[in-house]
Design a protein around this motif. Structure first.
Motif, short mmCIF file in Angstrom:
data_model
loop_
_atom_site.label_atom_id
_atom_site.label_comp_id
_atom_site.label_asym_id
_atom_site.label_seq_id
_atom_site.Cartn_x
_atom_site.Cartn_y
_atom_site.Cartn_z
N PHE A 84 -17.19 -41.67 24.09
CA PHE A 84 -17.42 -42.38 22.83
C PHE A 84 -17.82 -41.41 21.74
O PHE A 84 -18.17 -40.25 22.01
CB PHE A 84 -18.44 -43.52 23.00
CG PHE A 84 -19.81 -43.10 23.48
CD1 PHE A 84 -20.79 -42.73 22.59
CD2 PHE A 84 -20.11 -43.12 24.84
CE1 PHE A 84 -22.07 -42.38 23.02
CE2 PHE A 84 -21.39 -42.77 25.29
CZ PHE A 84 -22.36 -42.39 24.38
N TYR A 85 -17.73 -41.87 20.55
CA TYR A 85 -18.05 -41.06 19.37
C TYR A 85 -19.39 -41.48 18.85
O TYR A 85 -19.76 -42.65 18.90
CB TYR A 85 -16.96 -41.23 18.30
CG TYR A 85 -15.61 -40.88 18.85
CD1 TYR A 85 -15.14 -39.56 18.79
CD2 TYR A 85 -14.83 -41.82 19.51
CE1 TYR A 85 -13.92 -39.22 19.36
CE2 TYR A 85 -13.63 -41.49 20.09
CZ TYR A 85 -13.18 -40.18 20.01
OH TYR A 85 -11.98 -39.83 20.59
N TRP A 86 -20.15 -40.54 18.35
CA TRP A 86 -21.48 -40.86 17.85
C TRP A 86 -21.98 -39.74 16.97
O TRP A 86 -21.29 -38.76 16.71
CB TRP A 86 -22.42 -41.16 19.01
CG TRP A 86 -22.90 -39.95 19.80
CD1 TRP A 86 -22.34 -38.70 19.84
CD2 TRP A 86 -24.04 -39.91 20.66
NE1 TRP A 86 -23.05 -37.91 20.69
CE2 TRP A 86 -24.10 -38.61 21.19
CE3 TRP A 86 -25.02 -40.84 21.02
CZ2 TRP A 86 -25.11 -38.22 22.08
CZ3 TRP A 86 -26.01 -40.44 21.91
CH2 TRP A 86 -26.05 -39.16 22.42
N GLN A 87 -23.21 -39.91 16.53
CA GLN A 87 -23.93 -38.78 15.97
C GLN A 87 -25.20 -38.63 16.78
O GLN A 87 -25.74 -39.62 17.28
CB GLN A 87 -24.23 -38.98 14.49
CG GLN A 87 -25.01 -40.20 14.07
CD GLN A 87 -26.45 -40.26 14.47
OE1 GLN A 87 -26.95 -41.33 14.81
NE2 GLN A 87 -27.12 -39.11 14.45
N GLU A 88 -25.61 -37.41 16.94
CA GLU A 88 -26.89 -37.17 17.59
C GLU A 88 -27.69 -36.22 16.73
O GLU A 88 -27.27 -35.10 16.44
CB GLU A 88 -26.71 -36.66 19.02
CG GLU A 88 -25.67 -35.58 19.20
CD GLU A 88 -25.58 -35.10 20.66
OE1 GLU A 88 -26.60 -35.07 21.36
OE2 GLU A 88 -24.47 -34.74 21.08
N GLY A 89 -28.85 -36.69 16.30
CA GLY A 89 -29.74 -35.83 15.53
C GLY A 89 -30.70 -35.15 16.49
O GLY A 89 -31.13 -35.75 17.49
N HIS A 90 -30.99 -33.90 16.21
CA HIS A 90 -31.93 -33.15 17.06
C HIS A 90 -32.86 -32.36 16.16
O HIS A 90 -32.40 -31.53 15.38
CB HIS A 90 -31.16 -32.21 17.99
CG HIS A 90 -30.31 -32.93 18.99
ND1 HIS A 90 -30.79 -33.31 20.23
CD2 HIS A 90 -29.04 -33.38 18.92
CE1 HIS A 90 -29.84 -33.95 20.88
NE2 HIS A 90 -28.76 -34.01 20.12
N THR A 91 -34.13 -32.63 16.26
CA THR A 91 -35.06 -31.95 15.38
C THR A 91 -36.20 -31.33 16.18
O THR A 91 -36.51 -31.76 17.29
CB THR A 91 -35.66 -32.91 14.34
OG1 THR A 91 -36.52 -33.85 14.99
CG2 THR A 91 -34.56 -33.67 13.59
N ALA A 92 -36.77 -30.28 15.58
CA ALA A 92 -37.93 -29.61 16.20
C ALA A 92 -39.03 -29.48 15.17
O ALA A 92 -38.75 -29.20 13.99
CB ALA A 92 -37.52 -28.24 16.73
N HIS A 93 -40.25 -29.70 15.59
CA HIS A 93 -41.39 -29.77 14.67
C HIS A 93 -42.58 -29.00 15.23
O HIS A 93 -42.67 -28.75 16.43
CB HIS A 93 -41.78 -31.22 14.43
CG HIS A 93 -40.63 -32.07 13.98
ND1 HIS A 93 -40.36 -32.31 12.66
CD2 HIS A 93 -39.66 -32.70 14.68
CE1 HIS A 93 -39.26 -33.08 12.57
NE2 HIS A 93 -38.82 -33.33 13.78
N ALA A 94 -43.50 -28.71 14.30
CA ALA A 94 -44.68 -27.94 14.69
C ALA A 94 -45.75 -28.81 15.34
O ALA A 94 -46.53 -28.33 16.15
CB ALA A 94 -45.26 -27.22 13.46
N THR A 95 -45.76 -30.09 14.99
CA THR A 95 -46.85 -30.92 15.51
C THR A 95 -46.30 -32.22 16.10
O THR A 95 -45.20 -32.66 15.75
CB THR A 95 -47.85 -31.30 14.41
OG1 THR A 95 -47.18 -32.15 13.47
CG2 THR A 95 -48.40 -30.07 13.70
N ALA A 96 -47.10 -32.79 16.96
CA ALA A 96 -46.76 -34.08 17.56
C ALA A 96 -46.62 -35.15 16.49
O ALA A 96 -45.74 -36.00 16.55
CB ALA A 96 -47.82 -34.49 18.58
N GLU A 97 -47.51 -35.09 15.50
CA GLU A 97 -47.52 -36.10 14.45
C GLU A 97 -46.22 -36.06 13.65
O GLU A 97 -45.64 -37.08 13.31
CB GLU A 97 -48.72 -35.90 13.51
CG GLU A 97 -50.08 -36.13 14.13
CD GLU A 97 -50.48 -35.06 15.14
OE1 GLU A 97 -50.04 -33.89 15.01
OE2 GLU A 97 -51.20 -35.40 16.11
#
Length: 480
Positions: A154-167
């Motif tokens: 199937f076709y989709w978008q997947e966003g992937h992010t990385a952050h410094a804090t849990a919040e």
RNA sequence: CGGGGUGUGGCGCAGUUGGCAGCGCACCGCGUUUGGGACGCGGGGGCCAGCGGUUCGAGUCCGCUCACCCCGACCA
């Protein structure tokens, strides 16, 4: 093409398949469980993509592309993840005629390979956040498939992010869920309920999964988009570490969120009727179709230029317009055809209308003569059409919302739950059960907890299943 | 993986007791038509999913294989 659809009330599943095929959205591919998305269906998907992509960019994300093939070992690095996905992996073991040293999996999702890359790219708190989205395809070897709703590829978008804090990661996860919500409600006119998944239902490898859940025309639930807070699970598995302001090494916090071509199915099953598709004007590949009507050649010469001129004026206002000037079909046939395709608004122009300098407008969401407005003056037509498309958009949302709300019932006991879901509705009730108890309910009734909705009643109650004190209500439903 | 179903012209299907492979739609030609799925006349189009068997003769009976669909267990 010239037969009536199976009515939804008779066999909803059959209705769905026929609509997809006859509206020329998709077709079966020669491989089991795979589909071909045809131009009309793909254009709808492109419109979905544009609406989402605009929102992703507005929230600071960039698009990128990661490979289709992932080393098998990557999947194995996160325990929950591999357990969740290994049964449905497609594995490549031969390449170029040689047995591969390490099998490659066709991505079922890209957390692992993106995690690997993030570990290379993220060294300092100054590198954060990383906000990337990918439009692509994935493969999951499902046992039972259905056009758009569940196909092997199937076709989709997947966003992937990385952050410094849990919040920050949590805020991102919630923000993207809200993006999906805004898209679903305001572009697709699909009313959805935001909530959090239970432990049992969450994404393999996530700390917490959020979802938008929609009710289809047969009252089954469809998970229409998900946003996951991955905590530090993938950061630890792939060593995504950065030096913070104090020069101390920290694991990053990551998120992922996705929405797929399944949403096309959500649109079909939210709005469609026994005549076929009904597409929300904001996403419809064709928003307005003009059907010129003539008997004799002289009439054709009188009618067609008028229709083309109106079409040109409508296009100038940015509308997606088509003139059905084919010669070998009767008007009645064309009406049915474009209704099957779900075009929100039809303009009929015949000799009588040309004589009166007027047109007939027909709303797709109101069947038959009821939905027609006769004698709309030509010079008013563009403004009226624009306005009517807005009205249709609003009416679709309202109708779907009313349908949904009328089929969600509050229950206080397991008996009541069984009664409600037995009749096909959704049940909402206080919940303090365990995953095991949740599994038992599924076993006994076939329903799952779709989510713990964000919108909660005041106070607290007693768990409908265990009688224990409960702080939250859950939504129970049969699901696709 | 279990249960059910279907494979016959491009699509949808019929095919009786084993005996010339048909119908509707679509397509081509001509004419009449065209405001809610038009009609008449003429025409073209088939290794009956595949392999094997029974038989004078198989779309039909038997065996095996493959594919797809639907319903259940797993899932965006």
């Amino acid at each position: 093409m010239n037969q009536k659809l199976t009515p939804r009330s008779e066999n909803y599943s059959e209705w769905y398949t026929q609509v997809v095929l006859r509206a020329e959205m998709a077709d079966y591919a020669p491989v089991r469980g795979c589909m071909v998305v045809r131009p009309y269906g793909w254009t709808l998907w492109e419109n979905i993509q544009q609406a989402l992509d605009k929102r992703f960019k507005a929230t600071g994300h960039q698009n990128a592309a990661f490979p289709l093939l992932i080393p098998m070992s990557f999947l194995e690095k996160e325990k929950q993840h591999v357990e969740g996905f290994s049964p449905e992996l497609a594995v490549v073991t031969v390449g170029g005629g040689q047995t591969l040293e390490e099998p490659l999996v066709v991505r079922p999702t890209s957390e692992t390979i993106i995690g690997y890359m993030y570990s290379k790219w993220i060294k300092s708190y100054r590198d954060l956040p990383v906000l990337i989205n990918q439009w692509g395809n994935v493969v999951r070897w499902e046992m039972r498939t259905k056009l758009f709703l569940r196909t092997l590829e199937f076709y989709w978008q997947e966003g992937h992010t990385a952050h410094a804090t849990a919040e920050e990661a949590e805020a991102e996860t919630r923000q993207m869920l809200d993006v999906y919500y805004d898209f679903a409600v305001n572009e697709a006119a699909v009313p959805v309920i935001r909530g959090v998944k239970t432990e049992r239902e969450k994404f393999a490898g996530a700390e917490r999964s959020y979802t938008i859940e929609a009710m289809m025309g047969d009252k089954k639930a469809l998970q229409s988009g998900t946003s996951h807070n991955l905590g530090q699970n993938f950061a630890k598995a792939f060593d995504i570490q950065y030096l913070d302001e104090n020069n101390e090494l920290q694991y990053a916090w990551t998120t992922s969120w996705g929405l797929s071509t399944r949403f096309v199915g959500a649109i079909i099953m939210t709005h469609g009727d026994d005549q076929g598709l009904i597409l929300p004007p904001r996403l419809a590949p064709i928003q307005v179709v003009l059907v010129p009507i003539w008997k004799k050649a002289a009439e054709k010469e009188a009618v067609l230029p008028v229709a083309r001129e109106l079409a040109a004026r409508l296009k100038e206002t940015g509308l997606r317009v088509e003139v059905d000037d084919t010669d070998n079909r009767t008007p009645g046939w064309k009406f049915n055809y474009w209704e099957m395709k779900g075009v929100p608004l039809r303009v009929e122009i015949g000799p009588r209308d040309v004589a009166k300098k007027a047109v007939v407008l027909a709303r797709r969401d109101v069947p038959g003569r009821e939905g027609k407005i006769f004698g709309v003056p030509m010079e008013e037509a563009p403004a009226r059409i624009t306005q009517m498309l807005d009205e249709i958009q609003a009416a679709l949302l309202q109708r779907a919302t009313e349908f949904r709300d009328a089929n969600i019932h509050d229950v206080a006991s397991y008996e009541e739950l069984k009664e409600v879901v037995g009749a096909g509705g959704w049940a909402r009730g206080w919940w303090a059960g365990t995953s095991e108890e949740e599994a038992r309910i599924k076993e006994e009734t076939g329903v799952t907890i779709r989510c713990i909705p964000f919108e909660q009643p005041e106070g607290s109650g007693r768990c409908l299943y265990t009688g224990r004190p409960a702080e939250k209500v859950a939504l129970f439903a049969k699901a696709y």
